[in-house]
Design an enzyme around this catalytic site. Structure first.
Site, mmCIF file in Angstrom:
data_model
loop_
_atom_site.group_PDB
_atom_site.id
_atom_site.type_symbol
_atom_site.label_atom_id
_atom_site.label_comp_id
_atom_site.label_asym_id
_atom_site.label_seq_id
_atom_site.Cartn_x
_atom_site.Cartn_y
_atom_site.Cartn_z
ATOM 1 N N ASP A 11 0.869 -1.185 0.000
ATOM 2 C CA ASP A 11 0.000 0.000 0.000
ATOM 3 C C ASP A 11 0.904 1.233 0.000
ATOM 4 O O ASP A 11 2.123 1.120 0.179
ATOM 5 C CB ASP A 11 -0.882 -0.002 1.266
ATOM 6 N N SER A 12 0.283 2.398 -0.139
ATOM 7 C CA SER A 12 1.051 3.643 -0.081
ATOM 8 C C SER A 12 1.500 3.946 1.356
ATOM 9 O O SER A 12 2.351 4.793 1.562
ATOM 10 C CB SER A 12 0.192 4.785 -0.598
ATOM 11 N N TYR A 43 -0.937 8.367 -2.566
ATOM 12 C CA TYR A 43 -0.987 8.025 -3.983
ATOM 13 C C TYR A 43 -2.233 8.648 -4.639
ATOM 14 O O TYR A 43 -2.277 8.834 -5.839
ATOM 15 C CB TYR A 43 -1.097 6.502 -4.159
ATOM 16 N N GLY A 44 -3.230 8.902 -3.813
ATOM 17 C CA GLY A 44 -4.556 9.270 -4.329
ATOM 18 C C GLY A 44 -4.610 10.513 -5.179
ATOM 19 O O GLY A 44 -5.512 10.678 -6.000
ATOM 20 N N CYS A 74 -4.275 -1.472 -1.937
ATOM 21 C CA CYS A 74 -4.447 -0.037 -2.137
ATOM 22 C C CYS A 74 -5.407 0.109 -3.314
ATOM 23 O O CYS A 74 -5.144 -0.437 -4.395
ATOM 24 C CB CYS A 74 -3.091 0.588 -2.471
ATOM 25 N N ASN A 75 -6.502 0.808 -3.080
ATOM 26 C CA ASN A 75 -7.491 0.962 -4.155
ATOM 27 C C ASN A 75 -6.928 1.758 -5.317
ATOM 28 O O ASN A 75 -7.168 1.447 -6.481
ATOM 29 C CB ASN A 75 -8.733 1.659 -3.634
ATOM 30 N N THR A 76 -6.160 2.811 -4.988
ATOM 31 C CA THR A 76 -5.643 3.686 -6.045
ATOM 32 C C THR A 76 -4.694 2.898 -6.950
ATOM 33 O O THR A 76 -4.798 2.963 -8.181
ATOM 34 C CB THR A 76 -4.896 4.889 -5.417
ATOM 35 N N GLU A 153 -3.247 8.790 8.580
ATOM 36 C CA GLU A 153 -1.787 8.665 8.737
ATOM 37 C C GLU A 153 -1.317 9.419 9.991
ATOM 38 O O GLU A 153 -0.335 9.068 10.619
ATOM 39 C CB GLU A 153 -1.058 9.202 7.489
ATOM 40 N N CYS A 185 -11.015 2.902 -0.066
ATOM 41 C CA CYS A 185 -9.619 3.252 0.201
ATOM 42 C C CYS A 185 -9.250 2.452 1.444
ATOM 43 O O CYS A 185 -10.014 2.434 2.422
ATOM 44 C CB CYS A 185 -9.489 4.755 0.467
ATOM 45 N N THR A 186 -8.121 1.787 1.397
ATOM 46 C CA THR A 186 -7.801 0.869 2.502
ATOM 47 C C THR A 186 -7.496 1.601 3.816
ATOM 48 O O THR A 186 -7.418 0.965 4.866
ATOM 49 C CB THR A 186 -6.624 -0.058 2.124
ATOM 50 N N HIS A 187 -7.346 2.914 3.752
ATOM 51 C CA HIS A 187 -7.187 3.681 4.993
ATOM 52 C C HIS A 187 -8.533 3.854 5.727
ATOM 53 O O HIS A 187 -8.550 4.041 6.940
ATOM 54 C CB HIS A 187 -6.650 5.084 4.703
HETATM 55 N N1 DGL Z 1 -4.842 3.432 0.892
HETATM 56 C C1 DGL Z 1 -4.805 3.766 -0.468
HETATM 57 C C2 DGL Z 1 -6.051 3.440 -1.234
HETATM 58 O O1 DGL Z 1 -6.672 2.457 -0.904
HETATM 59 C C3 DGL Z 1 -4.152 5.028 -0.906
HETATM 60 C C4 DGL Z 1 -4.297 6.254 -0.115
HETATM 61 C C5 DGL Z 1 -3.373 7.282 -0.684
HETATM 62 O O2 DGL Z 1 -2.180 7.013 -0.678
HETATM 63 O O3 DGL Z 1 -3.839 8.317 -1.174
HETATM 64 O O4 DGL Z 1 -6.399 4.079 -2.189
#
Ligand code: DGL
Length: 270
Positions: A11-12, A43-44, A74-76, A153, A185-187
């Site tokens: 993931d990011s 990453y988004g 990571c979804n992105t 974060e 988003c995995t966050h």
């Molecule tokens: N956790 C990531 C996702 O699922 C990326 C969040 C990010 O880095 O912007 O998209």
């Protein structure tokens, strides 16, 4: 390929740990090598080209750890890089978007689904594509929530500021009357309680992590790569910056104590 090799997950940053948690729960014998790109999160807001280049470096790093499969947690990166990278490597690789869309399609009763995620994930339209492939008549409403990732974060998981931000972002989806909301988003599962409170009891939250772990299990089973039932995994965690901060965070959410997290200079994996 041996079944006792590890599974690579990346993931990011810390978000992918929500997927790791689910893999540890459903597949307790699988050993995990995790990489969090903490130096380059988020990453988004980055382009498809940049996220693909970063993902490619991480995949190269994971391959040096002899992983038998890779999960893009990571979804992105799943939305931007999975299709391209899957064609470049011999190792099986899965993402979180398809499993998330599958669960959402199975969950909704009204056919009105909200997707929250990063700018990149929402702009990619990949959730809509998978959902409409399942059922053309579904109505899908996406909303980018860029402030959620830095709040997570920063560890502001139960903070009134996070609740205020969630109220503003979710107001639009309230008006659309969705009955299902994908945490795209995995966050976001880390602020699930706040999102649930703001979205209300009538909205079912979907965390793609559960179905992703199931998809991984099916994949390993189909390829004869499931770890032995008596295997005791020795998980390894790597980040591109701030190993100590990451370790503390990870220990607060994972079911096992993480002995060590190592820093990796990821740009050398080009
Ligand atoms: N956790 C990531 C996702 O699922 C990326 C969040 C990010 O880095 O912007 O998209």
């Amino acid at each position: 390929m041996s079944c006792n090799l590890p599974v690579g997950v990346f993931d990011s940053g810390v978000g992918g740990l929500t997927v790791v948690k689910e893999i540890m729960h459903q597949l307790p014998n699988e050993e995990i090598v995790y990489f969090g790109d903490t130096a380059r999160v988020p990453y988004g807001s980055k382009s498809k080209e940049t996220v693909t280049a970063y993902s490619r470096q991480i995949v190269k790093f994971l391959q040096t750890k002899k992983v038998k499969a890779i999960v893009i947690a990571c979804n992105t990166a799943s939305a931007f890089a999975l299709e391209t990278i899957a064609k470049e490597i011999p190792v099986p690789i899965i993402g979180v978007v398809k499993p998330g869309a599958k669960t959402a399609a199975e969950t909704t009763r009204s056919g009105r689904i909200g997707i929250i995620g990063t700018e990149g994930t929402i702009k990619s339209g990949l959730y809509n594509e998978f959902l409409h492939n399942t059922n053309e008549s579904l109505q899908v409403f996406g909303k980018a929530c860029p402030l959620f990732v830095p709040l997570v974060e920063e560890g502001w998981i139960h903070d009134p500021v996070t609740k205020e931000v969630a109220s503003r972002y979710l107001a639009e989806l309230h008006e659309k009357d969705v009955d299902t909301l994908v945490l795209g988003c995995t966050h976001y599962p880390l602020i699930r309680d706040i999102i649930h409170e703001v979205a209300g009891n009538g909205v079912t939250l979907v965390n793609p992590a559960y179905e992703t772990a199931r998809t991984l299990q099916e994949l390993l089973l189909a390829q004869g790569l499931l770890a032995d039932e008596n295997a005791i995994p020795d998980h390894k965690f790597y980040v591109s910056d701030g190993a100590e901060k990451f370790r503390e965070f990870a220990n607060s959410i994972l079911p096992c104590e993480m002995a060590e997290t190592k820093d990796v200079n990821i740009i050398t994996f080009d």
